[in-house]
Design a protein around this motif. Sequence first.
Motif, PDB file in Angstrom:
ATOM      1  N   ASN A   1       6.899   7.059  48.807  1.00 58.85           N
ATOM      2  CA  ASN A   1       7.317   6.180  49.907  1.00 58.85           C
ATOM      3  C   ASN A   1       8.311   5.115  49.449  1.00 58.85           C
ATOM      4  OD1 ASN A   1       5.698   7.527  51.809  1.00 58.85           O
ATOM      5  ND2 ASN A   1       3.899   6.406  51.086  1.00 58.85           N
ATOM      6  N   ALA A   2       9.278   5.569  48.637  1.00 55.83           N
ATOM      7  CA  ALA A   2      10.291   4.640  48.125  1.00 55.83           C
ATOM      8  C   ALA A   2      11.124   4.097  49.284  1.00 55.83           C
ATOM      9  CB  ALA A   2      11.185   5.351  47.116  1.00 55.83           C
ATOM     10  N   LEU A   3      11.652   2.888  49.091  1.00 54.42           N
ATOM     11  CA  LEU A   3      12.371   2.194  50.161  1.00 54.42           C
ATOM     12  C   LEU A   3      13.830   2.646  50.219  1.00 54.42           C
ATOM     13  CD1 LEU A   3      10.827  -1.292  49.352  1.00 54.42           C
ATOM     14  CD2 LEU A   3      10.353   0.068  51.407  1.00 54.42           C
TER      15      LEU A   3
ATOM     16  N   ILE B   1      15.124   4.459  43.402  1.00 56.27           N
ATOM     17  CA  ILE B   1      15.951   4.277  42.202  1.00 56.27           C
ATOM     18  C   ILE B   1      17.158   5.210  42.221  1.00 56.27           C
ATOM     19  CG2 ILE B   1      15.888   4.183  39.662  1.00 56.27           C
ATOM     20  CD1 ILE B   1      12.780   3.965  39.963  1.00 56.27           C
ATOM     21  N   ARG B   2      16.999   6.354  42.886  1.00 56.29           N
ATOM     22  CA  ARG B   2      18.140   7.282  42.932  1.00 56.29           C
ATOM     23  C   ARG B   2      19.339   6.675  43.656  1.00 56.29           C
ATOM     24  NH1 ARG B   2      16.049  12.218  41.155  1.00 56.29           N
ATOM     25  NH2 ARG B   2      13.805  12.137  41.406  1.00 56.29           N
ATOM     26  N   GLU B   3      19.058   5.763  44.578  1.00 52.98           N
ATOM     27  CA  GLU B   3      20.161   5.152  45.342  1.00 52.98           C
ATOM     28  C   GLU B   3      20.970   4.176  44.498  1.00 52.98           C
ATOM     29  OE1 GLU B   3      18.813   3.349  48.953  1.00 52.98           O
ATOM     30  OE2 GLU B   3      18.553   5.271  49.972  1.00 52.98           O
TER      31      GLU B   3
ATOM     32  N   ALA C   1      -6.228   0.730  43.853  1.00 50.65           N
ATOM     33  CA  ALA C   1      -4.775   0.502  43.926  1.00 50.65           C
ATOM     34  C   ALA C   1      -4.270  -0.215  42.676  1.00 50.65           C
ATOM     35  CB  ALA C   1      -4.440  -0.334  45.159  1.00 50.65           C
ATOM     36  N   ARG C   2      -2.985   0.027  42.383  1.00 47.09           N
ATOM     37  CA  ARG C   2      -2.335  -0.682  41.268  1.00 47.09           C
ATOM     38  C   ARG C   2      -1.103  -1.392  41.801  1.00 47.09           C
ATOM     39  NH1 ARG C   2      -0.413   2.973  37.196  1.00 47.09           N
ATOM     40  NH2 ARG C   2      -0.437   4.543  38.824  1.00 47.09           N
ATOM     41  N   LEU C   3      -0.897  -2.604  41.303  1.00 43.53           N
ATOM     42  CA  LEU C   3       0.232  -3.399  41.779  1.00 43.53           C
ATOM     43  C   LEU C   3       1.065  -3.864  40.590  1.00 43.53           C
ATOM     44  CD1 LEU C   3      -2.559  -4.309  43.471  1.00 43.53           C
ATOM     45  CD2 LEU C   3      -0.878  -5.554  44.788  1.00 43.53           C
TER      46      LEU C   3
ATOM     47  N   ALA D   1      14.349  -8.218  42.684  1.00 42.63           N
ATOM     48  CA  ALA D   1      15.466  -8.910  43.324  1.00 42.63           C
ATOM     49  C   ALA D   1      15.398  -8.875  44.833  1.00 42.63           C
ATOM     50  CB  ALA D   1      16.778  -8.307  42.843  1.00 42.63           C
ATOM     51  N   ALA D   2      14.209  -8.595  45.371  1.00 37.27           N
ATOM     52  CA  ALA D   2      14.061  -8.750  46.820  1.00 37.27           C
ATOM     53  C   ALA D   2      13.084  -9.903  47.058  1.00 37.27           C
ATOM     54  CB  ALA D   2      13.582  -7.458  47.457  1.00 37.27           C
ATOM     55  N   GLY D   3      13.272 -10.951  46.274  1.00 38.60           N
ATOM     56  CA  GLY D   3      12.444 -12.156  46.432  1.00 38.60           C
ATOM     57  C   GLY D   3      11.218 -12.177  45.550  1.00 38.60           C
TER      58      GLY D   3
HETATM   59  C1  3H9 Z   1      12.869  -1.964  42.763  1.00 43.38           C
HETATM   60  O1  3H9 Z   1      11.934  -1.840  43.523  1.00 43.38           O
HETATM   61  C2  3H9 Z   1      13.934  -3.017  42.899  1.00 43.38           C
HETATM   62  C3  3H9 Z   1      13.598  -4.123  43.847  1.00 43.38           C
HETATM   63  O2  3H9 Z   1      12.891  -5.164  43.210  1.00 43.38           O
HETATM   64  C4  3H9 Z   1      14.807  -4.785  44.398  1.00 43.38           C
HETATM   65  C5  3H9 Z   1      15.741  -4.014  45.239  1.00 43.38           C
HETATM   66  C6  3H9 Z   1      16.805  -4.876  45.858  1.00 43.38           C
HETATM   67  N1  3H9 Z   1      12.561   5.861  43.446  1.00 43.38           N
HETATM   68  O3  3H9 Z   1       6.327   9.275  38.243  1.00 43.38           O
HETATM   69  P1  3H9 Z   1       6.029  10.492  39.009  1.00 43.38           P
HETATM   70  C7  3H9 Z   1      10.043  10.026  41.879  1.00 43.38           C
HETATM   71  S1  3H9 Z   1      13.081  -0.913  41.471  1.00 43.38           S
HETATM   72  C8  3H9 Z   1      12.941   7.140  43.431  1.00 43.38           C
HETATM   73  O4  3H9 Z   1       6.142  11.803  38.327  1.00 43.38           O
HETATM   74  P2  3H9 Z   1       3.286   9.681  39.252  1.00 43.38           P
HETATM   75  C9  3H9 Z   1      10.041  10.533  40.445  1.00 43.38           C
HETATM   76  O5  3H9 Z   1      11.333  10.558  39.914  1.00 43.38           O
HETATM   77  C10 3H9 Z   1      11.746   0.252  41.623  1.00 43.38           C
HETATM   78  N2  3H9 Z   1      12.168   8.152  42.973  1.00 43.38           N
HETATM   79  O6  3H9 Z   1       4.613  10.403  39.736  1.00 43.38           O
HETATM   80  C11 3H9 Z   1       9.432  11.903  40.613  1.00 43.38           C
HETATM   81  O7  3H9 Z   1      10.454  12.741  41.087  1.00 43.38           O
HETATM   82  P3  3H9 Z   1      10.488  14.310  40.694  1.00 43.38           P
HETATM   83  C12 3H9 Z   1      10.479  -0.305  41.118  1.00 43.38           C
HETATM   84  C13 3H9 Z   1      10.985   7.809  42.497  1.00 43.38           C
HETATM   85  O8  3H9 Z   1       2.282   9.955  40.290  1.00 43.38           O
HETATM   86  C14 3H9 Z   1       8.417  11.705  41.730  1.00 43.38           C
HETATM   87  O9  3H9 Z   1       8.839  10.525  42.432  1.00 43.38           O
HETATM   88  N3  3H9 Z   1       9.462   0.710  41.129  1.00 43.38           N
HETATM   89  C15 3H9 Z   1      10.522   6.507  42.463  1.00 43.38           C
HETATM   90  O10 3H9 Z   1       2.996  10.026  37.851  1.00 43.38           O
HETATM   91  C16 3H9 Z   1       7.002  11.512  41.243  1.00 43.38           C
HETATM   92  O11 3H9 Z   1       7.005  10.460  40.279  1.00 43.38           O
HETATM   93  C17 3H9 Z   1       9.130   1.396  40.017  1.00 43.38           C
HETATM   94  O12 3H9 Z   1       9.630   1.153  38.941  1.00 43.38           O
HETATM   95  C18 3H9 Z   1      11.371   5.490  42.984  1.00 43.38           C
HETATM   96  N4  3H9 Z   1      11.014   4.203  43.019  1.00 43.38           N
HETATM   97  O13 3H9 Z   1       3.635   8.111  39.267  1.00 43.38           O
HETATM   98  C19 3H9 Z   1       8.092   2.473  40.185  1.00 43.38           C
HETATM   99  N5  3H9 Z   1       9.282   6.487  41.916  1.00 43.38           N
HETATM  100  O14 3H9 Z   1       9.234  14.889  41.274  1.00 43.38           O
HETATM  101  C20 3H9 Z   1       8.597   3.774  39.619  1.00 43.38           C
HETATM  102  C21 3H9 Z   1       8.976   7.757  41.628  1.00 43.38           C
HETATM  103  O15 3H9 Z   1      11.759  14.805  41.307  1.00 43.38           O
HETATM  104  N6  3H9 Z   1       7.666   4.855  39.817  1.00 43.38           N
HETATM  105  N7  3H9 Z   1       9.996   8.562  41.963  1.00 43.38           N
HETATM  106  O16 3H9 Z   1      10.506  14.340  39.183  1.00 43.38           O
HETATM  107  C22 3H9 Z   1       6.557   5.003  39.050  1.00 43.38           C
HETATM  108  O17 3H9 Z   1       6.226   4.183  38.216  1.00 43.38           O
HETATM  109  C23 3H9 Z   1       5.739   6.238  39.270  1.00 43.38           C
HETATM  110  O18 3H9 Z   1       6.558   7.194  39.875  1.00 43.38           O
HETATM  111  C24 3H9 Z   1       4.481   6.041  40.166  1.00 43.38           C
HETATM  112  C25 3H9 Z   1       3.878   7.425  40.467  1.00 43.38           C
HETATM  113  C26 3H9 Z   1       3.485   5.172  39.420  1.00 43.38           C
HETATM  114  C27 3H9 Z   1       4.857   5.394  41.490  1.00 43.38           C
END
Ligand code: 3H9
Length: 719
Positions: free
Chosen positions: A22-24, A63-65, A117-119, A131-133
Amino acid sequence: MARYELVKRSVALITLTNPPVNALSSPVRHAIAKSMERALSDPKVTAVVICGENGRFCGGADIREFAGPLRGPPLIPVLDAIEAGRKPVVAAIEGVALGGGFELALVCHYRIAHSKARLGLPEVTLGILPAAGGSQRLPRLIGIPAALELITTGRHISAQEALKLGIVDQVTDQNACEMAVEFALKSVGKPLSSRRVSMLTTPCPPDLDALLEAATMQVKKKARGVMAPLACIQAVRAAATMPFSKGMKRESELMTTLFNSGQAQAFQYCFFAQRTAGKWTLPSGAQWNNSKPREIRSAAVIGLGTMGRGIVVSLARVGISVIAVESEKKLLENGRQMVIGMLERDAKRRGVSASLNLLKFTLSLQDLKDVDLVIEAVFEDMALKKRVFQELSKVCRPTTLLCTNTSGLDVDALAGVTNRPHLVAGMHFFSPAHVMKLLEVVCGPRSSSETIATAMSLGKKMGKVSVAVGNCPGFVGNRMLKPYLDQATFLLEEGATPEQIDKALEDFGFAMGVFRMSDLAGLDVGWRVRKESGLTGPDVDSKNPPRRRQGHRYCPIPDMVCEQGRFGQKTGRGWYMYDKPGDTNAKPDPLIQNLLETYRSRYGIQPRNISDQEIIERCLFVLANEGFRILEDGMAARPEDIDVIYLFGYAFPRHRGGPMFYVSMVGLERVLERLEHYHQAHPDVPHLEPSALLKKLVACGSPPVQKWREYIKTMHSHL
Ligand code: 3H9
């Protein structure tokens, strides 16, 4: 991208629907903005609940965006509108609320979390900041020290910890969404101003400067040369010293600097590379998503040296029963005590009970007849390993998988002495095996897809980052290490000191330079390997000219160091001196300086001043050059796999992305030109000769690293 429903007649339920996390993404931001507008303008709606589909609240920004220009509504105004709204908004947090997902929760007026849940705000691990506050709201909510720690480390916390810190209002074991709806109904009519986190005053400790200074020192030490944690500290300072709107401006400036840095690109590349690395393919067409792994309930580990002990612990702590085998009673008893100690300490640290009942210790291979899988971790000696595999082949049932932890010997030669070559593979752990995250799964030409699938999935179960590699001497990691180490010692011959080389590599970002690292690992292991391969010792062909072996340049200085009984930290002497054996504080040793001077004058080498740039180029370009050869030979499927191996097995600095990403950032044309230059200067060092793949990529216009695979595809693959 977000579902809108009216529940209990007056609660607007907004569900983010962008699997898997549910990425934004831009459509999700758009859908949230539209849904909120609808909820706020509908008189029937008295409160709002935001949740995520499939038990996951939100994994943050997409992150892809980040690689392209911003499309759709920016996140900050979408979030601000939620917080400013006149109707209570409750976040129902299940699964994860990370990064932008956590920031979304922070603008809601209340937060209910499921107990599992994990935060967290892991942005720093992607080379950016919240960077969104997030960097401005979290300090206002929980104070500077706690917010600083969470933002600079990116640590995920449990719902219970979030409750304790005051981040969430309630933790439940039931359906968080249903609880949030009830909660929302009860909140209707209550004043919201104290619930708007941006309007709170940051509780500012009197020793703010000292606190921030200490945090700065800590991150500089832990993450040398990394920009993001320092920027996080500056953003938190802004939260402590500026009004919210000015703090947001500062957050945005810092984000722009980070976002445009090569470091953020490197970190984000690492994020995806790590996930890509698990996706293996064999020449037969079998691959990660069409091959079924076997379930492993019982395993055996042969050899209780450092590696074997770590492997036993890694298996037992994920609930696999293990039979550990040694050849002598004393070694077995010693190994038993050490394994039990390690498991007990590990369990204490994790707050669980040690799984000692899963262990059995034996002197007899006969006890292994019923295990599902064996990992051999005996001494690195082919004849001995062959004997073990022949014996296993007789003793184990025909379906047992036989794996070897060899760090570079021929896995297929071992398969060849068994009655089941298709069930043989390499599982190359890194020392200490219960700590290091990397596992090279070595695919022999006869390894079946089921064998590889099982080894990869077992690695994942043990919490390892598993990478499939081909069967060649040293596999991927150690094969690349050799030319890297050679360059370091050639530089010593030419005039550098161990301290100078280490400093250049540490300034580049390595936690330890090559010589300090070798002292830690022990110098005797490499010496023994060199003796066995006839490079040094009595078996050396006396017709070899000095400083040449097998037709190429050879530096005997590491052998000379070992001949003096200097094996590194464990003997209190190595490339450096230490106060006592086992000490870790490396000090330059005049005896080594002396040894180098005597050596140079014996061979008539005029020492020259060597720049840090030359050290980095020669050590790291040659490392990547071997990486290109590995890709050419089909021993690694893609550059990402090589980078993941170096990140997790050899502590390559993450903000540089790995050796292959690093050279792509330097520019392949420049790397080619420098390698040609150094090869011309040192024609007797074949590793400096630019590889065919590097030349081909340059000729094709130096495509980005993510595209190299297209140029490699045509080459022969062993994977
Ligand atoms: C941010 O939020 C910036 C803001 O502060 C400010 C903005 C202005 N986006 O890890 P998995 C994909 S920065 C896109 O294997 P799990 C991942 O590549 C973001 N894709 O699963 C994979 O794709 P594929 C801060 C994402 O269950 C698939 O989802 N957030 C994203 O082992 C499954 O992922 C983070 O740093 C994403 N954000 O773990 C959290 N997240 O199947 C990053 C995941 O094609 N994510 N994907 O290989 C994680 O830490 C882990 O994915 C999570 C799930 C714990 C959520």
